[in-house]
Design a protein around this motif. Structure first.
Motif, PDB file in Angstrom:
ATOM      1  N   GLU A   1      72.991  59.997  80.915  1.00 38.89           N
ATOM      2  CA  GLU A   1      73.769  59.727  79.707  1.00 38.89           C
ATOM      3  C   GLU A   1      73.158  58.585  78.905  1.00 38.89           C
ATOM      4  N   GLU A   2      73.123  58.775  77.631  1.00 40.69           N
ATOM      5  CA  GLU A   2      72.527  57.771  76.751  1.00 40.69           C
ATOM      6  C   GLU A   2      73.179  56.389  76.913  1.00 40.69           C
ATOM      7  N   TYR A   3      74.523  56.382  76.895  1.00 36.49           N
ATOM      8  CA  TYR A   3      75.202  55.079  76.917  1.00 36.49           C
ATOM      9  C   TYR A   3      74.906  54.340  78.212  1.00 36.49           C
ATOM     10  N   GLU A   4      74.801  55.094  79.290  1.00 36.68           N
ATOM     11  CA  GLU A   4      74.558  54.462  80.586  1.00 36.68           C
ATOM     12  C   GLU A   4      73.139  53.876  80.642  1.00 36.68           C
ATOM     13  N   LEU A   5      72.172  54.654  80.176  1.00 36.39           N
ATOM     14  CA  LEU A   5      70.792  54.169  80.183  1.00 36.39           C
ATOM     15  C   LEU A   5      70.657  52.953  79.266  1.00 36.39           C
ATOM     16  N   ARG A   6      71.289  53.053  78.120  1.00 39.41           N
ATOM     17  CA  ARG A   6      71.275  51.958  77.159  1.00 39.41           C
ATOM     18  C   ARG A   6      71.837  50.670  77.799  1.00 39.41           C
ATOM     19  N   ARG A   7      72.958  50.856  78.476  1.00 42.25           N
ATOM     20  CA  ARG A   7      73.614  49.699  79.092  1.00 42.25           C
ATOM     21  C   ARG A   7      72.723  49.074  80.178  1.00 42.25           C
ATOM     22  N   VAL A   8      72.187  49.932  81.032  1.00 41.03           N
ATOM     23  CA  VAL A   8      71.401  49.413  82.157  1.00 41.03           C
ATOM     24  C   VAL A   8      70.116  48.737  81.657  1.00 41.03           C
ATOM     25  N   VAL A   9      69.479  49.328  80.669  1.00 47.07           N
ATOM     26  CA  VAL A   9      68.255  48.721  80.124  1.00 47.07           C
ATOM     27  C   VAL A   9      68.586  47.370  79.507  1.00 47.07           C
TER      28      VAL A   9
ATOM     29  N   ILE B   1      61.857  42.762  78.622  1.00 48.16           N
ATOM     30  CA  ILE B   1      60.561  43.425  78.856  1.00 48.16           C
ATOM     31  C   ILE B   1      59.828  43.479  77.533  1.00 48.16           C
ATOM     32  N   GLU B   2      58.555  43.089  77.608  1.00 47.05           N
ATOM     33  CA  GLU B   2      57.789  42.885  76.406  1.00 47.05           C
ATOM     34  C   GLU B   2      57.509  44.182  75.643  1.00 47.05           C
ATOM     35  N   TYR B   3      57.397  45.267  76.367  1.00 43.60           N
ATOM     36  CA  TYR B   3      57.054  46.544  75.729  1.00 43.60           C
ATOM     37  C   TYR B   3      58.327  47.278  75.360  1.00 43.60           C
ATOM     38  N   PRO B   4      58.282  48.067  74.301  1.00 47.10           N
ATOM     39  CA  PRO B   4      59.490  48.809  73.944  1.00 47.10           C
ATOM     40  C   PRO B   4      59.852  49.829  75.030  1.00 47.10           C
ATOM     41  N   VAL B   5      61.118  49.841  75.406  1.00 46.63           N
ATOM     42  CA  VAL B   5      61.614  50.901  76.285  1.00 46.63           C
ATOM     43  C   VAL B   5      62.307  51.879  75.336  1.00 46.63           C
ATOM     44  N   VAL B   6      61.724  53.040  75.158  1.00 46.40           N
ATOM     45  CA  VAL B   6      62.222  53.936  74.114  1.00 46.40           C
ATOM     46  C   VAL B   6      62.875  55.179  74.715  1.00 46.40           C
ATOM     47  N   MET B   7      63.713  55.795  73.920  1.00 44.38           N
ATOM     48  CA  MET B   7      64.385  57.011  74.369  1.00 44.38           C
ATOM     49  C   MET B   7      64.723  57.838  73.129  1.00 44.38           C
ATOM     50  N   ASP B   8      64.659  59.157  73.274  1.00 45.45           N
ATOM     51  CA  ASP B   8      65.081  60.023  72.175  1.00 45.45           C
ATOM     52  C   ASP B   8      66.598  60.037  72.133  1.00 45.45           C
ATOM     53  N   VAL B   9      67.125  59.767  70.963  1.00 46.10           N
ATOM     54  CA  VAL B   9      68.575  59.734  70.814  1.00 46.10           C
ATOM     55  C   VAL B   9      68.982  60.790  69.789  1.00 46.10           C
ATOM     56  N   THR B  10      69.918  61.623  70.163  1.00 40.19           N
ATOM     57  CA  THR B  10      70.352  62.688  69.264  1.00 40.19           C
ATOM     58  C   THR B  10      71.710  62.337  68.677  1.00 40.19           C
ATOM     59  N   ARG B  11      71.798  62.432  67.360  1.00 40.60           N
ATOM     60  CA  ARG B  11      73.048  62.098  66.673  1.00 40.60           C
ATOM     61  C   ARG B  11      73.468  63.282  65.812  1.00 40.60           C
ATOM     62  N   SER B  12      74.766  63.477  65.723  1.00 34.17           N
ATOM     63  CA  SER B  12      75.247  64.507  64.791  1.00 34.17           C
ATOM     64  C   SER B  12      75.618  63.812  63.498  1.00 34.17           C
TER      65      SER B  12
ATOM     66  N   LEU C   1      65.375  50.519  73.130  1.00 29.04           N
ATOM     67  CA  LEU C   1      66.630  50.063  73.742  1.00 29.04           C
ATOM     68  C   LEU C   1      66.651  48.564  74.048  1.00 29.04           C
ATOM     69  N   ASN C   2      65.489  47.971  74.132  1.00 27.55           N
ATOM     70  CA  ASN C   2      65.468  46.541  74.518  1.00 27.55           C
ATOM     71  C   ASN C   2      65.072  45.667  73.333  1.00 27.55           C
ATOM     72  N   SER C   3      65.522  44.410  73.373  1.00 32.65           N
ATOM     73  CA  SER C   3      65.223  43.532  72.242  1.00 32.65           C
ATOM     74  C   SER C   3      63.802  42.972  72.320  1.00 32.65           C
ATOM     75  N   ARG C   4      63.201  43.007  73.516  1.00 31.32           N
ATOM     76  CA  ARG C   4      61.792  42.653  73.715  1.00 31.32           C
ATOM     77  C   ARG C   4      61.451  41.207  73.441  1.00 31.32           C
ATOM     78  N   LYS C   5      62.458  40.379  73.363  1.00 29.06           N
ATOM     79  CA  LYS C   5      62.131  38.977  73.093  1.00 29.06           C
ATOM     80  C   LYS C   5      61.599  38.341  74.365  1.00 29.06           C
ATOM     81  N   ALA C   6      60.462  37.707  74.248  1.00 26.39           N
ATOM     82  CA  ALA C   6      59.940  36.960  75.385  1.00 26.39           C
ATOM     83  C   ALA C   6      60.918  35.810  75.597  1.00 26.39           C
ATOM     84  N   ILE C   7      61.692  35.928  76.633  1.00 25.71           N
ATOM     85  CA  ILE C   7      62.811  34.998  76.827  1.00 25.71           C
ATOM     86  C   ILE C   7      62.334  33.551  76.894  1.00 25.71           C
ATOM     87  N   TRP C   8      61.136  33.343  77.464  1.00 29.61           N
ATOM     88  CA  TRP C   8      60.663  31.963  77.597  1.00 29.61           C
ATOM     89  C   TRP C   8      60.306  31.324  76.259  1.00 29.61           C
ATOM     90  N   LEU C   9      60.149  32.149  75.217  1.00 31.75           N
ATOM     91  CA  LEU C   9      59.832  31.588  73.907  1.00 31.75           C
ATOM     92  C   LEU C   9      61.089  31.317  73.078  1.00 31.75           C
TER      93      LEU C   9
END
Ligand code: ADP
Length: 632
Positions: free
Chosen positions: A189-197, A204-215, A234-242
């Motif tokens: 499920e999209e919402y679950e993956l989104r939440r867990v990521v 995480i520095e690299y984009p974690v991407v997913m195909d999202v289908t919207r009506s 799905l992730n903000s990708r901010k290097a937290i230490w910066l």
């Protein structure tokens, strides 16, 4: 080409079994583990591509993709990182290739891990956590730079075997395809993956991407809806230490810690700062709560990860931290280093030297602050890592006073399990006391019962109880604290003003001479003791000799230890010694007297926890003495 079947190594089976039947409530962390592996794989590819552009294979679009296929019931974690060759897949996914395996198996067998599944995380078995949610795991991978048909499929249903099959794969990198268990389908499920990521992998520095289908409403015909699929990150990708400290929540700090340390527990302390000046850098460092199982191993990886302009250059940079602070985990990012920096360059780089000095100070300051402001938290931390910190006394001459301030010891004035600092000890010292007394030994009980502490106890003088095997070396190296010298209770001549040694020497001199003669092959001297109260004799080491426990440890490790000659000390106020003196006065040549002397020496050995020289002869002597006693 057909698939070739392999069997897992026994230890992998044990781990798999544990995963499959895991009672761990937090199964969603499997995704964190897989994303973290994918991110490591991209780090490696990106780093190698710096010197071999071909490895980037036509683009820098590094990313991690999640593909949820509801029909097939599979979730795929795809990366375009370094990938694995066939040999690597067999090697790293079929065995557990690290020196801690034995410990890990022991842990599994102890069942401790069943009650504390979090422990698993310390062993770097992240990949296998996929079997918590999947019946079948299929890994399709191709090494970056290899031909398209050099890819392999690794597959297992965790039934003790896995298969390997050659295949063709267009893109480099790895697909991990999980056939989800019947009751774990929420991970499609999209919402679950989104939440867990978001929860575990946001930084995480690299984009974690997913195909999202919207009506959405059909622009042509407002009555109808159409569906549109778009790739979303799905992730903000901010290097937290910066980021700055006030932008980061405690949860984010903790999650990032788990990512860099592979530890499942929260850290004991977060140290996050930015250093300005000639060398500018950001550091996000953590003090763990628990000692990692492998911290005493040779191949334990020391140091924080090193980033240069957001590229991870190495996952552990040991040039950034002294080994006595090797429990520190985290990240250092410095823009002043070249991207293709090698270990050799690091060793002689000035900026690295500056960072190391700065980080060392910061960690030691933090520990001092913890000790003062949160003594209980510090004591817990110290119980795990004090032994390592203490190595600094030996290795970091410049800072040994600072480190000495951080040490904790039990003492005869603390309750069992409670500790004191050296400075508190010194504050408690009565004015006339000039030295810091300590005893080294295996455990508190035997230290306390030791004859060496008799006079100390009698006079209420506090003695530090040191239980680490190398404490004697550390303390000898330290020599003094706040100008007070250390004095071992089991070494050297002690004078606590208990006996008038000169007087006793005249009184017992001849007897001592005879004892010395009798024991000349065994001890360097026989003298009046300043430390005994109820025991008749004890053996002590010379002031500058190695402490006997230490010497035994070195001998057990196969090392030559200079044989310091022991000294037998005699308690002049003991009845036995008085009685011997009488026998001596009556007959200097008495064979009985010589037997007593031998027995006394054996007793001293026993008191040390050693064996008498000849146990048979020793018990025969005792038996005869008892018989005589009974006849009287
Ligand atoms: P760890 O990551 O702690 O080494 P894992 O069990 O998670 O332990 O992974 C084992 C090894 O498998 C990794 O060290 C890496 O060599 C390899 N591996 C796992 N996932 C990937 C991936 N996505 N790409 C390349 N190699 C991987």
């Amino acid at each position: 080409m057909s698939a070739v079947k392999h069997t897992f190594k026994a230890e992998v089976n044990k781990i798999l079994d544990l995963m499959v039947h895991s009672l761990y409530s937090n199964k969603e962390i499997f995704l964190r583990e897989l994303i973290s592996n994918a991110s490591d794989a991209i780090d490696k590819a990106r780093y190698e591509a710096l010197t071999n552009a071909a490895l980037a294979e036509g683009g820098e679009g590094w990313q991690i993709e999640l593909i949820a296929d509801k029909e097939a019931g599979t979730l795929t974690v795809r990366d375009n990182g370094i990938g694995m060759s066939e040999a690597e897949a067999v090697e790293v996914l079929g065995t557990i290739a690290h020196s801690g395996t034995k410990e890990f198996i022991k842990l599994l067998e102890s069942r401790e891990v069943e009650n504390n599944p979090e422990l698993i995380g310390q062993f770097g078995v992240g990949f296998y956590s996929a079997f918590m949610v999947a019946d079948k795991v299929r890994v399709i991978t191709r090494k970056a730079g290899a031909a398209a048909d050099a890819a392999v499929i690794w597959e297992s249903e965790s039934d003790g075997t896995y298969t390997i099959e050659k295949t063709t794969k267009e893109g480099k990198g790895t697909d991990i395809v999980l056939t989800l268990k019947e009751d774990e389908k929420q991970f499609l499920e999209e919402y679950e993956l989104r939440r867990v990521v978001k929860q575990y992998s946001d930084f995480i520095e690299y984009p974690v991407v997913m195909d999202v289908t919207r009506s959405k409403p059909d622009p042509e015909d407002k009555e109808k809806t159409i569906t549109e699929t778009e790739q979303e990150t799905l992730n903000s990708r901010k290097a937290i230490w910066l980021k700055s400290r006030d932008e980061i929540s405690a949860e984010e700090y903790n999650e990032f810690y788990k990512h860099v340390s592979h530890d499942f527990s929260d850290p004991a302390k977060v140290i996050h700062y930015r250093a300005e000046g000639t060398t500018e850098f950001s550091a996000l460092l953590y003090l763990p709560k628990k000692r990692p199982y492998d911290i005493f191993y040779q191949d334990y990886k020391i140091g924080p990860a090193l980033y240069v302009r957001r590229v991870q250059i190495m996952d552990h940079c040991e040039e950034m931290i002294p080994s006595y602070l090797r429990f520190v985990r985290g990240v250092v990012e410095c823009a002043d280093l070249p991207l293709n920096v090698s270990r050799e360059i690091l060793q002689h780089n000035k900026a690295v030297g500056v960072i190391k000095k700065n980080v060392t100070k910061k960690v030691l300051d933090t520990l001092a602050q913890m000790k003062n402001d949160e003594p209980e938290v510090y004591a817990e931390f110290y119980a795990e890592f004090g032994r390592i910190l203490k190595e600094g006394i030996h290795h970091d001459f410049e800072r040994r006073e600072t480190i000495a301030d951080l040490l904790l010891f039990e003492s005869t004035h603390t309750k069992a399990g409670e500790t004191t600092t050296l400075s508190a000890y010194v504050e408690r010292m009565p004015e006339e006391q000039t030295e810091i007394y300590y005893i080294t030994g295996g455990d508190r009980g035997s230290a306390e019962a030791s004859p060496y502490l008799e006079v100390f106890k009698d006079k209420g003088i506090e003695v530090l109880i040191m239980m680490d095997d190398f404490d004697d070396i550390i303390i000898s190296g330290l020599e003094a604290y706040k100008e007070k010298l250390f004095q071992s209770a089991i070494k050297g001549d002690l004078d606590l003003g208990e006996v008038n040694k000169e007087e006793q020497k005249t009184e017992f001199g001849d007897l001592l001479e005879l004892m010395k003669e009798e024991l000349k092959d065994l001890v360097a001297d026989v003298r009046i003791s300043g430390r005994l109260k109820s025991s008749a004799v004890c053996l002590v080491a010379g002031e500058h000799d190695m402490d006997p426990k230490m010497a035994k440890m070195f001998e057990a490790m196969g090392q030559q230890v200079p044989k310091g000659q022991r000294i037998l000390e005699v308690n002049p106020s003991h009845d036995l010694i008085a009685r011997m003196k009488q026998v001596f006065a009556a007959d200097k040549e008495s064979s009985r007297l010589k037997e007593y002397i031998g027995l006394l020496y054996d007793q001293a050995l026993l008191l040390e926890g050693d064996k008498p020289r000849d146990p048979v002869a020793f018990s025969a002597s005792i038996a005869r003495l008892m018989e005589e006693g009974a006849k009287k």
